[in-house]
Design a protein around this motif. Sequence first.
Motif, PDB file in Angstrom:
ATOM      1  N   GLU A  12       6.137   0.171  -2.857  1.00  0.00           N
ATOM      2  CA  GLU A  12       5.232   0.520  -1.547  1.00  0.00           C
ATOM      3  C   GLU A  12       5.403   1.456  -1.194  1.00  0.00           C
ATOM      4  O   GLU A  12       6.724   1.794  -0.525  1.00  0.00           O
ATOM      5  CB  GLU A  12       5.169  -0.760  -0.718  1.00  0.00           C
ATOM      6  N   GLY A  13       4.568   2.650  -0.919  1.00  0.00           N
ATOM      7  CA  GLY A  13       4.737   3.655   0.031  1.00  0.00           C
ATOM      8  C   GLY A  13       3.496   4.608  -0.001  1.00  0.00           C
ATOM      9  O   GLY A  13       2.332   4.193  -0.282  1.00  0.00           O
ATOM     10  N   ASN A  14       3.706   5.961   0.260  1.00  0.00           N
ATOM     11  CA  ASN A  14       2.645   6.562   0.496  1.00  0.00           C
ATOM     12  C   ASN A  14       1.677   6.791  -1.060  1.00  0.00           C
ATOM     13  O   ASN A  14       0.439   6.748  -1.057  1.00  0.00           O
ATOM     14  CB  ASN A  14       2.655   8.086   0.727  1.00  0.00           C
ATOM     15  N   GLY A  31       7.702   7.030   7.085  1.00  0.00           N
ATOM     16  CA  GLY A  31       6.503   6.795   7.988  1.00  0.00           C
ATOM     17  C   GLY A  31       5.821   5.638   7.441  1.00  0.00           C
ATOM     18  O   GLY A  31       4.694   5.078   8.100  1.00  0.00           O
ATOM     19  N   HIS A  32       6.160   5.046   6.276  1.00  0.00           N
ATOM     20  CA  HIS A  32       5.443   3.996   5.772  1.00  0.00           C
ATOM     21  C   HIS A  32       6.058   2.621   6.558  1.00  0.00           C
ATOM     22  O   HIS A  32       7.421   2.428   6.297  1.00  0.00           O
ATOM     23  CB  HIS A  32       5.545   3.860   4.257  1.00  0.00           C
ATOM     24  N   PRO A  33       5.242   2.028   7.089  1.00  0.00           N
ATOM     25  CA  PRO A  33       5.739   0.743   7.651  1.00  0.00           C
ATOM     26  C   PRO A  33       6.536  -0.597   6.672  1.00  0.00           C
ATOM     27  O   PRO A  33       7.277  -1.082   7.359  1.00  0.00           O
ATOM     28  CB  PRO A  33       4.514   0.174   8.489  1.00  0.00           C
ATOM     29  N   SER A  34       6.162  -0.473   5.550  1.00  0.00           N
ATOM     30  CA  SER A  34       6.623  -1.546   4.636  1.00  0.00           C
ATOM     31  C   SER A  34       7.266  -0.953   3.350  1.00  0.00           C
ATOM     32  O   SER A  34       6.882  -1.680   2.260  1.00  0.00           O
ATOM     33  CB  SER A  34       5.696  -2.931   4.520  1.00  0.00           C
ATOM     34  N   SER A 102      10.416 -10.619   3.133  1.00  0.00           N
ATOM     35  CA  SER A 102       9.037  -9.756   2.910  1.00  0.00           C
ATOM     36  C   SER A 102       9.581  -8.151   2.425  1.00  0.00           C
ATOM     37  O   SER A 102       8.846  -7.546   1.958  1.00  0.00           O
ATOM     38  CB  SER A 102       8.197  -9.723   4.205  1.00  0.00           C
ATOM     39  N   GLY A 103      10.727  -7.790   3.103  1.00  0.00           N
ATOM     40  CA  GLY A 103      11.283  -6.519   2.901  1.00  0.00           C
ATOM     41  C   GLY A 103      10.515  -5.468   3.949  1.00  0.00           C
ATOM     42  O   GLY A 103      10.666  -4.285   4.094  1.00  0.00           O
ATOM     43  N   LYS A 104       9.586  -6.052   4.753  1.00  0.00           N
ATOM     44  CA  LYS A 104       8.925  -5.327   5.941  1.00  0.00           C
ATOM     45  C   LYS A 104       9.881  -4.583   6.954  1.00  0.00           C
ATOM     46  O   LYS A 104      10.796  -5.181   7.320  1.00  0.00           O
ATOM     47  CB  LYS A 104       7.967  -6.194   6.694  1.00  0.00           C
ATOM     48  N   VAL A 105       9.674  -3.354   7.144  1.00  0.00           N
ATOM     49  CA  VAL A 105      10.667  -2.492   7.904  1.00  0.00           C
ATOM     50  C   VAL A 105      10.278  -2.929   9.318  1.00  0.00           C
ATOM     51  O   VAL A 105       9.334  -2.766   9.857  1.00  0.00           O
ATOM     52  CB  VAL A 105      10.497  -1.014   7.403  1.00  0.00           C
ATOM     53  N   ILE A 106      11.469  -3.355  10.071  1.00  0.00           N
ATOM     54  CA  ILE A 106      11.428  -3.749  11.463  1.00  0.00           C
ATOM     55  C   ILE A 106      11.606  -2.468  12.362  1.00  0.00           C
ATOM     56  O   ILE A 106      10.909  -2.145  13.488  1.00  0.00           O
ATOM     57  CB  ILE A 106      12.123  -4.726  11.999  1.00  0.00           C
TER      58      ILE A 106
END
Length: 209
Positions: A12-14, A31-34, A102-106
Amino acid sequence: MAKKQKYYVVWEGNVKGIYNSWEECQMQIKGHPSAKYKAFDSLAEAEYANKRNYFEFVKKTVKPADKKKQSTSAIITDSISVDAACSGNPGDMEYQCVETISGKVIFHKGPFKEGTNNIGEFLGLVHALALLKKLNNHHTSIYSDSITAISWVKKKKAKTNLMETEKNSELFELIERAEVWLKTNTFENKIIKWDTQSWGEIPADFGRK
C-alpha cells in the motif's frame, strides 16, 4: 565491502509494486497514511511476497499447542506498535507508530540528524503514551521490540551515551520533553515486548533489515 542489494515491496502506497532501492520505495510511501512495505534479500522473495498479503510477512501465525499457550502467546488486538530506524549509529533516525492489526500509521516522525535507534524507540513509546493519555485511552497496549527503550521508559530516563551536537540539538530537546512528561504523568497502558521470534517483525518495522 559492497552493500547488499535489497528489494522493497510496497503493498500500500502511492504506487504499489517492487522497488530496487530504499529511495524509490520511500517515494511511494512518504505521506501515505497507511503505507505497507518491507525489504527482501532477493528479487524472487520480493516477487513472491508481492503476490501475497502484507501481514504474512510482518508476523507469523501463532500455532498454540493448547489453550493455555494460546492465551499467553496471542497478539493483543487492542494495541498499537512502535518502532524506529536509523541509518548509521548515529545517523538519520525516524520513528513511527501503527495499529498492530491493521498496520495503519498513527504517527511518523523524522528523520532527525545524528540519532540512534534506541532513542527513536524511546521517543516513539513516550509519544504513544502521551497520545493515548490525551485521548483518555487507558486500555490500549503498546508493543515495542526494544528492551532498552522499555527500560528507559520505566526509569523515566533515556540513558543514552550519544553526545549532543549542533546537528542533533532538536533531538535532545525531544528527549528532555519526553523525560519531563514521564516524570509528571502516570499511565495505565501496558508496554509489552514484541515477540519477534514467534511473530516476526513488529508491524511498525520500517522493512530495512
